[in-house]
Design a protein around this motif. Structure first.
Motif, mmCIF file in Angstrom:
data_model
loop_
_atom_site.group_PDB
_atom_site.id
_atom_site.type_symbol
_atom_site.label_atom_id
_atom_site.label_comp_id
_atom_site.label_asym_id
_atom_site.label_seq_id
_atom_site.Cartn_x
_atom_site.Cartn_y
_atom_site.Cartn_z
ATOM 1 N N THR A 72 63.910 72.114 80.931
ATOM 2 C CA THR A 72 64.230 73.161 81.892
ATOM 3 C C THR A 72 62.992 73.453 82.710
ATOM 4 O O THR A 72 61.889 73.514 82.170
ATOM 5 N N PHE A 73 63.153 73.587 84.009
ATOM 6 C CA PHE A 73 61.989 73.911 84.815
ATOM 7 C C PHE A 73 62.344 74.873 85.935
ATOM 8 O O PHE A 73 63.508 75.065 86.283
ATOM 9 N N ARG A 74 61.312 75.485 86.488
ATOM 10 C CA ARG A 74 61.468 76.468 87.549
ATOM 11 C C ARG A 74 60.760 75.966 88.799
ATOM 12 O O ARG A 74 59.647 75.450 88.737
ATOM 13 N N VAL A 75 61.408 76.125 89.943
ATOM 14 C CA VAL A 75 60.855 75.684 91.218
ATOM 15 C C VAL A 75 60.702 76.893 92.130
ATOM 16 O O VAL A 75 61.671 77.603 92.391
ATOM 17 N N SER A 76 59.487 77.127 92.610
ATOM 18 C CA SER A 76 59.237 78.181 93.590
ATOM 19 C C SER A 76 58.709 77.537 94.858
ATOM 20 O O SER A 76 57.712 76.821 94.827
ATOM 21 N N THR A 77 59.384 77.794 95.976
ATOM 22 C CA THR A 77 59.011 77.198 97.256
ATOM 23 C C THR A 77 58.825 78.287 98.300
ATOM 24 O O THR A 77 59.681 79.148 98.463
ATOM 25 N N ASP A 78 57.685 78.241 98.989
ATOM 26 C CA ASP A 78 57.393 79.227 100.029
ATOM 27 C C ASP A 78 56.808 78.514 101.235
ATOM 28 O O ASP A 78 55.600 78.360 101.363
ATOM 29 N N LEU A 79 57.692 78.058 102.124
ATOM 30 C CA LEU A 79 57.266 77.368 103.340
ATOM 31 C C LEU A 79 56.969 78.328 104.479
ATOM 32 O O LEU A 79 56.546 77.914 105.556
ATOM 33 N N GLY A 80 57.221 79.619 104.241
ATOM 34 C CA GLY A 80 57.031 80.585 105.305
ATOM 35 C C GLY A 80 58.146 80.545 106.323
ATOM 36 O O GLY A 80 57.999 80.978 107.461
ATOM 37 N N LEU A 81 59.310 80.030 105.907
ATOM 38 C CA LEU A 81 60.468 79.934 106.791
ATOM 39 C C LEU A 81 61.377 81.141 106.628
ATOM 40 O O LEU A 81 61.477 81.706 105.538
ATOM 41 N N PRO A 82 62.078 81.537 107.694
ATOM 42 C CA PRO A 82 63.127 82.535 107.536
ATOM 43 C C PRO A 82 64.302 81.910 106.811
ATOM 44 O O PRO A 82 64.394 80.680 106.707
#
Length: 408
Positions: A72-82
């Motif tokens: 099990t894994f967690r993915v956090s993505t923050d591209l700065g997109l709306p």
């Protein structure tokens, strides 16, 4: 552990795109089904491990025979997109699933923003399963042999594609030994990249080395890529991508549990639930597998962005007279130029969806080239000039404006 830095010496010959061989096929197959990353999460504690050089660690990755895992894994993505939310038709890419809510090409774009929890299993290149666990309704994507199935639990819709996991044969001969692979990766980094081993970490209860890749070229938006590598079996476990601007990682994805035993065959079996709507997709889609960044990684990434960007905006397509993108520069500062042959729409002339995109994250810029709109994320930027040229890449605003000013 002190950092051990390796910079390749200049060698003759053709540069090979060897990076994709660096990740075991089973892991890469699962990663490709999500966002093209091999994820993991570093826990607290720094194990005391024998020192290892960057070259030796790359060889260890290449020598890994990991073909099966679950976890099990967690993915956090923050591209700065709306939140795009279907703002522009086509941004999800070609899926062939019509209006099916189970179509992976649309569903998995949700991973581009926010934090998500997934359960994954792999048994070699022929069998993988990924389940998105956000909320009470699960979404599952299963590859079993020639079949790819996707099930949206909320709508009880099923997407099926026969033979979609295949793809054209790659005729480039792979490296013969781990040492040869390491040599090729370090050669591909030639003058553009530093590769270091920077300490150790605990990842999902396992000891790991930390491989750090940093651009050495000015103008890249990439700060660093940090990959935790299992000290026992060489499997990449951790992936963190940081922007040159610093702050919160662009991508921080990680295993909370991982097991390298072979999953049961039943894990990859799927039968459409009773009453489910089943949509058949177009077969034969070719999906490549990602690997460690090499000399061509920025070029490939930028090209994918430019082509996807063009598909999502009316009038951009493949460019004037059907021509593809033109490559400007090399390495991490590669820029893709696409001449659409059509002026950008003026205010009030654009479709409502496109105008919404422009207003959400487009900034007007000017220069010797004239004027245009700059689209920003924390990683990839794109400049759309008013005369219909597109410049895109994992580069800064100044780099895009300079390229446009030079008329290249």
């Amino acid at each position: 552990m002190a950092a051990n830095e390796v910079r390749s010496e200049t060698r003759g010959g053709i540069r090979r795109r060897a990076g994709r061989y660096a990740v075991p096929v089973a892991v890469a197959g699962v990663a490709a089904a999500t966002i093209g990353l091999v994820p993991a999460l570093a826990a607290s504690g720094d194990p005391d491990l024998p020192e290892i050089t960057a070259r030796q660690l790359i060889e260890k990755i290449a020598a890994s025979d990991t073909r099966a895992l679950s976890g099990t894994f967690r993915v956090s993505t923050d591209l700065g997109l709306p939140a795009l939310g279907g703002l522009v038709p086509g941004l999800a890419g070609p899926g062939g699933g019509g209006d099916s809510t189970a179509d992976p090409s649309a569903k998995l774009t949700e991973l581009a923003t926010g934090t998500h929890t997934l359960r994954v299993a792999a048994d070699g290149p022929e069998r993988q399963r990924l389940t998105l666990l956000d909320g009470s309704d699960e979404y599952s994507l299963i590859h079993n042999g020639d079949d790819v199935w996707a099930h949206d639990g909320k709508s009880n819709e099923v997407f099926h594609e026969k033979g979609a996991a295949g793809g054209p044969e790659r005729h480039e001969e792979p490296p013969v030994t781990p040492k040869e692979l390491a040599d090729r990766i370090l050669e591909a980094a030639d003058g553009t990249t530093s590769v270091t081993v920077d300490g150790t970490a605990r990842v999902a209860g396992r000891d790991a080395y930390q491989l750090v890749i940093r651009p050495e070229q000015r103008g890249s938006t990439v700060g660093s890529v940090r990959i935790a590598v299992d000290a026992a079996n060489g499997t990449p476990l951790k992936f963190t991508l940081v922007s040159a601007e610093g702050g919160k990682p662009v991508v921080d994805a990680g295993f909370t549990k991982v097991d390298f035993s072979r999953p049961a065959a039943s894990v990859f079996a799927f039968e459409a639930p009773k009453g489910a709507k089943v949509t058949e997709g177009a077969a034969g889609r070719a999906d490549g597998h990602p690997g460690l960044p090499g000399k061509n990684a920025p070029e490939d990434f930028g090209k994918g962005f430019a082509e996807g960007f063009g598909k999502g905006l009316p009038g951009l397509g493949a460019g004037a007279a059907g021509k593809g993108p033109e490559v400007i520069g090399e390495g991490w500062t590669t820029i893709l130029k696409l001449d659409t042959g059509a002026p950008a729409p003026k205010a009030g002339e654009a479709p409502k969806e496109l105008q919404g995109l422009l207003d959400s994250f487009g900034d007007k810029v000017t220069g010797k080239f004239g004027s245009g709109t700059l689209f920003r994320t924390k990683l990839v930027n794109a400049l759309l000039t008013d005369d219909g040229r597109v410049y895109a890449g994992a580069v800064t605003k100044d780099a895009l404006v300079d390229a446009a000013n030079a008329g290249r």
